[in-house]
Each structure stands twice: as structure tokens, then as C-alpha cells.
Design an enzyme around this catalytic site. Structure first.
Site, PDB file in Angstrom:
ATOM      1  CB  SER A  33     -14.077  18.555  19.610  1.00  0.00           C
ATOM      2  OG  SER A  33     -15.060  17.744  18.987  1.00  0.00           O
ATOM      3  CB  THR A  43     -22.303  21.881  20.429  1.00  0.00           C
ATOM      4  OG1 THR A  43     -21.000  22.250  20.887  1.00  0.00           O
ATOM      5  CG2 THR A  43     -22.539  22.480  19.042  1.00  0.00           C
ATOM      6  CE  LYS A  91     -18.804  26.055  19.388  1.00  0.00           C
ATOM      7  NZ  LYS A  91     -19.315  25.241  18.284  1.00  0.00           N
ATOM      8  CG  HIS A 150     -21.289  24.232  14.181  1.00  0.00           C
ATOM      9  ND1 HIS A 150     -21.732  23.609  15.314  1.00  0.00           N
ATOM     10  CD2 HIS A 150     -20.327  23.410  13.675  1.00  0.00           C
ATOM     11  CE1 HIS A 150     -21.087  22.458  15.473  1.00  0.00           C
ATOM     12  NE2 HIS A 150     -20.221  22.316  14.498  1.00  0.00           N
TER      13      HIS A 150
HETATM   14  C1  FNR Z   1     -16.109  22.850  14.115  1.00  0.00           C
HETATM   15  N1  FNR Z   1     -16.963  23.247  15.135  1.00  0.00           N
HETATM   16  C2  FNR Z   1     -17.265  22.368  16.150  1.00  0.00           C
HETATM   17  N2  FNR Z   1     -18.065  22.748  17.182  1.00  0.00           N
HETATM   18  C3  FNR Z   1     -18.342  21.904  18.188  1.00  0.00           C
HETATM   19  O1  FNR Z   1     -19.056  22.281  19.117  1.00  0.00           O
HETATM   20  N3  FNR Z   1     -17.816  20.641  18.192  1.00  0.00           N
HETATM   21  C4  FNR Z   1     -17.013  20.179  17.203  1.00  0.00           C
HETATM   22  O2  FNR Z   1     -16.554  19.061  17.245  1.00  0.00           O
HETATM   23  C5  FNR Z   1     -16.740  21.050  16.123  1.00  0.00           C
HETATM   24  N4  FNR Z   1     -15.966  20.647  15.077  1.00  0.00           N
HETATM   25  C6  FNR Z   1     -15.612  21.521  14.094  1.00  0.00           C
HETATM   26  C7  FNR Z   1     -14.732  21.123  13.101  1.00  0.00           C
HETATM   27  C8  FNR Z   1     -14.328  22.040  12.138  1.00  0.00           C
HETATM   28  C9  FNR Z   1     -13.359  21.594  11.084  1.00  0.00           C
HETATM   29  C10 FNR Z   1     -14.805  23.367  12.160  1.00  0.00           C
HETATM   30  C11 FNR Z   1     -14.349  24.381  11.141  1.00  0.00           C
HETATM   31  C12 FNR Z   1     -15.680  23.755  13.136  1.00  0.00           C
HETATM   32  C13 FNR Z   1     -17.438  24.642  15.221  1.00  0.00           C
HETATM   33  C14 FNR Z   1     -16.437  25.500  15.997  1.00  0.00           C
HETATM   34  O3  FNR Z   1     -16.418  25.182  17.350  1.00  0.00           O
HETATM   35  C15 FNR Z   1     -16.769  26.995  15.881  1.00  0.00           C
HETATM   36  O4  FNR Z   1     -18.111  27.230  16.248  1.00  0.00           O
HETATM   37  C16 FNR Z   1     -16.511  27.541  14.481  1.00  0.00           C
HETATM   38  O5  FNR Z   1     -15.349  26.990  13.929  1.00  0.00           O
HETATM   39  C17 FNR Z   1     -16.405  29.048  14.527  1.00  0.00           C
HETATM   40  O6  FNR Z   1     -16.230  29.591  13.259  1.00  0.00           O
HETATM   41  P1  FNR Z   1     -14.777  29.939  12.646  1.00  0.00           P
HETATM   42  O7  FNR Z   1     -13.951  30.553  13.765  1.00  0.00           O
HETATM   43  O8  FNR Z   1     -14.221  28.651  12.173  1.00  0.00           O
HETATM   44  O9  FNR Z   1     -15.094  30.871  11.543  1.00  0.00           O
HETATM   45  C1  LAC Z   2     -18.395  19.782  12.510  1.00  0.00           C
HETATM   46  C2  LAC Z   2     -18.834  19.025  13.720  1.00  0.00           C
HETATM   47  C3  LAC Z   2     -17.995  17.909  14.091  1.00  0.00           C
HETATM   48  O1  LAC Z   2     -18.672  20.968  12.430  1.00  0.00           O
HETATM   49  O2  LAC Z   2     -19.083  19.867  14.791  1.00  0.00           O
HETATM   50  O3  LAC Z   2     -17.803  19.156  11.605  1.00  0.00           O
END
Ligand code: FNR
Ligand code: LAC
Length: 340
Positions: A107, A157, A212, A236
């Protein structure tokens, strides 16, 4: 629950380990959390159609994403601030992904720099997730560091022009604990003005660009026109626009629009090997796991992430065998049907 069997067990253990602040940030979704729930519920509506009496002596779960070999069609999603979940943070995740033979996406809002994560798991394949911050110098420095440290793709993203409103986290007064340094502040500084025109700048770094957060045929078409090497069908994890389709339901229109011109990945709601099979059947090349991986991280650091990735791989192997397929490539549209 001393002996977790599956991702749900890891989730319960993670809940016990984490304080409300970290837990709500990890667990929560936007608004009424309808998309958060539907991501999981929708997988169950796609029924599997196994073929019998198929000789499947040897099952090979391995595949590739953008030419990078991975041991199973399961990649580690970019998750912000991993030291919030375990003191070893992104280093633990990087080592676990390497041990599991897969790829990690780091990330932009990590608690470790791209170079430090690369150093934690030398030689392992990894991609860098890009957020464009209002302070472009921060973004540029992160991308330059990723490029200099052998990250293999830039994952932009696109579903986050601004952070979604996650009321669970707001209720507990979510904050980054003192002492945790985040590479860039996602909570304040995102640049909502980025558009398709900015992709040229990103592609100019010489790495394949992955988008994404694409959930419509229209944007899938535009992604290809703008040279994306891959798209991730993602909402997300239900954290952005509540009310968006579950990703497994959005996948078919994206796959159709892409028509083989880019790779299609999927995330949001993957908790079981059979979810991975459903995504493969509907045309995804692999899935990303976010929370599932983080549950393992919260429970036991590197071995926890390794265990979660290992059990999902094992579930994929078992599922392939029971489905009558010997590899991910053999899973096709005929292996699922939609039954509401
Ligand atoms: C995320 N996600 C996310 N996506 C991204 O592009 N950059 C980021 O910094 C983050 N940070 C982030 C933090 C937390 C705590 C979560 C739960 C999710 C989204 C992540 O990449 C992904 O798309 C989702 O987590 C997919 O869903 P599931 O597998 O958590 O159900
Ligand atoms: C989140 C961001 C950091 O889902 O992508 O918290």
C-alpha cells in the site's frame, strides 16, 4: 479456538487480539455496509457445477499474473497501516507472501517504506499500490522508491478519490496510534482531481499499470484503451461506495468488455477456496485477499499470514479436485451457475 481451521476462525481470533480502534478499521465498511455483506453473500449465489469421473491425479494450483509465477491464484491485497495489526507490519506480510510463493501488493499508506519491505523479503515478487496525494512529491518519491526496488507493477487504486465513510471506525474515534509512522496520510491528503489523463504519467515509469477498483464494462473498456495491463474488479472490500454490486456479480461484464486484452483480477469478500474457484470460473485470473490475510497477521504475524495463505491454497487444491479440474486454467464458465 486454539487450532484455527479456516479464515472465519482467524477472524474470531483477530477480533480477540485487536483493540476496538484497529478492529473497526479492519472490519468495517461504508454506510449501511450492504456492499460489505453482499460481497460475501453473492459468492454463495454462484453454485458450483462439478464434473465427475475426470481423472485429476495431479493438481497444480500454480498460475501467473502479468507473467509472474505464483503458487496459487491468490495474491496479497494492498492494506494500509499493517503495524496497526501486528508490530512486524508489512515486513511480516512480505515474508509470508514470499514463503507462500505469491505476490504482495504494498500500500501507498504503509507503515514501512517500499525499500524496507523489499529488504524484508529479497527477490520476492511485489507490486506497488499508488494513491495520488495532493502533495505530488510524496507520491512521486514513493513510486521512484518502488521502481528502484524491483517492484514489478504499479497498481493505481481508482475507487478512492476520497475515503468512504466507515461509521464503525468513526464511532470508536479511529486514529493512528502515536508512534506509528505512515508513509503518507490517506485520511487527509488524497487528490480527487486525478483522471484518465494521469495514466500516461503513471505508465511513463516503465512498469505495467494495473487499475484497481473497476466494476463496470464502460470503465473496463476505457482501462484497455488507456493501456492498463490488468484491472482488479474491486469495491475496496465494501469500504468505499456502499450499494455497489458484489464484485463476483460485476466480474462477468468486466471480463466481457476486456475480451482478453488485459488480465482481470478480483477482490472483496474472498474467504474460501471455493470463492477463488468461482472467480476463476467467471474469468478472473487470480484473486487478492485483504482482510483474510490481515486476520492472520493480527493473530500471529508472519506465521499467521503464511497459515492463512496456505489454508486458502489447500482449499483451492481440494476444490479443483472436487470440481474435476487439474489446474486453474481448466476452470471455466460451465463450472458455475447463478441461483438466487
Ligand atoms: C484496504 N484496501 C486498500 N486498498 C488500497 O488500494 N490501498 C490501501 O491502502 C488499502 N487499505 C486497506 C486497509 C484495510 C484495513 C482494508 C480492509 C482494505 C482495500 C484492499 O486492497 C482490498 O480491495 C479489500 O480488502 C478486499 O476485500 P477483502 O478481501 O478485505 O474482503
Ligand atoms: C482504506 C484505505 C486506506 O480502505 O484504502 O482504509
Amino acid at each position: 479456538l486454539s487450532d484455527p481451521f479456516n479464515v472465519h476462525d482467524y477472524e474470531l481470533l483477530a477480533r480477540e487480539r485487536l483493540d476496538d480502534n484497529a478492529w473497526e478499521y479492519l472490519r468495517g465498511g461504508a454506510g449501511d455496509e450492504t456492499t460489505l455483506r453482499d460481497n460475501i453473500a453473492a459468492f454463495a449465489r454462484w453454485k458450483l457445477r462439478p464434473r465427475v469421473l475426470v481423472a485429476t491425479d495431479r493438481i497444480d494450483t500454480s498460475t501467473t499474473v502479468l507473467g509472474t509465477p505464483i503458487a496459487a491464484p491468490i495474491v496479497v491485497a494492498p492494506l494500509a497501516t499493517q503495524k496497526l495489526f501486528h508490530p512486524d507490519g508489512e515486513a511480516a506480510t512480505a515474508r509470508a507472501a514470499a514463503a507462500a510463493g505469491t505476490l504482495m501488493v504494498l500500500s501507498s499508506s504503509a507503515t514501512m517504506r517500499p525499500a524496507a519491505v523489499a529488504e524484508a523479503a529479497p527477490g520476492a515478487p511485489r507490486w506497488f499500490q499508488v494513491y495520488v496525494f495532493r502533495d505530488r512529491a510524496i507520491t512521486q518519491a514513493l513510486i521512484d522508491e518502488a521502481c528502484a526496488n524491483d517492484y514489478g507493477a504499479l497498481v493505481l487504486t481508482v475507487d478512492t478519490p476520497i475515503l468512504g465513510r466507515r461509521e464503525g471506525a468513526l464511532r470508536v474515534g479511529f486514529h493512528i496510534p502515536a508512534g506509528l509512522e505512515v508513509a503518507a496520510d490517506i485520511f487527509e491528503g488524497l487528490d480527487s482531481s486525478i483522471g484518465w489523463g494521469d495514466l500516461e504519467w503513471l505508465a511513463g515509469h516503465g512498469l505495467p499499470v494495473v487499475l484497481k477498483g473497476v466494476v463496470t464494462a464502460e470503465d473496463a473498456q476505457r482501462a484497455v484503451e488507456h493501456g492498463a495491463a490488468a484491472v482488479v474488479v474491486s469495491n475496496h472490500g465494501g469500504r468505499q461506495l456502499d450499494g455497489v454490486s458484489a464484485t463476483i456479480d460485476a466480474l462477468p461484464q468486466v471480463v466481457e468488455a476486456i475480451d482478453g486484452r488485459a488480465e482481470v483480477l478480483l477482490d472483496s469478500g474472498v474467504r474460501r477456496g471455493v470463492d477463488v474457484l468461482r472467480a476463476l470460473a467467471l474469468g478472473a485470473r487470480a484473486v487478492l485477499v485483504g482482510r483474510a490475510m490481515a486476520f492472520g497477521l493480527a493473530v500471529a504475524g508472519e506465521p499467521g499470514v503464511r497459515a492463512v495463505l496456505g489454508l486458502l491454497r489447500d482449499e483451492v487444491e481440494l476444490g479443483l479436485r472436487l470440481l474435476g479440474c487439474s489446474s486453474p486454467a481448466e476452470v471455466s464458465r460451465e463450472h458455475v451457475e447463478w441461483r438466487p
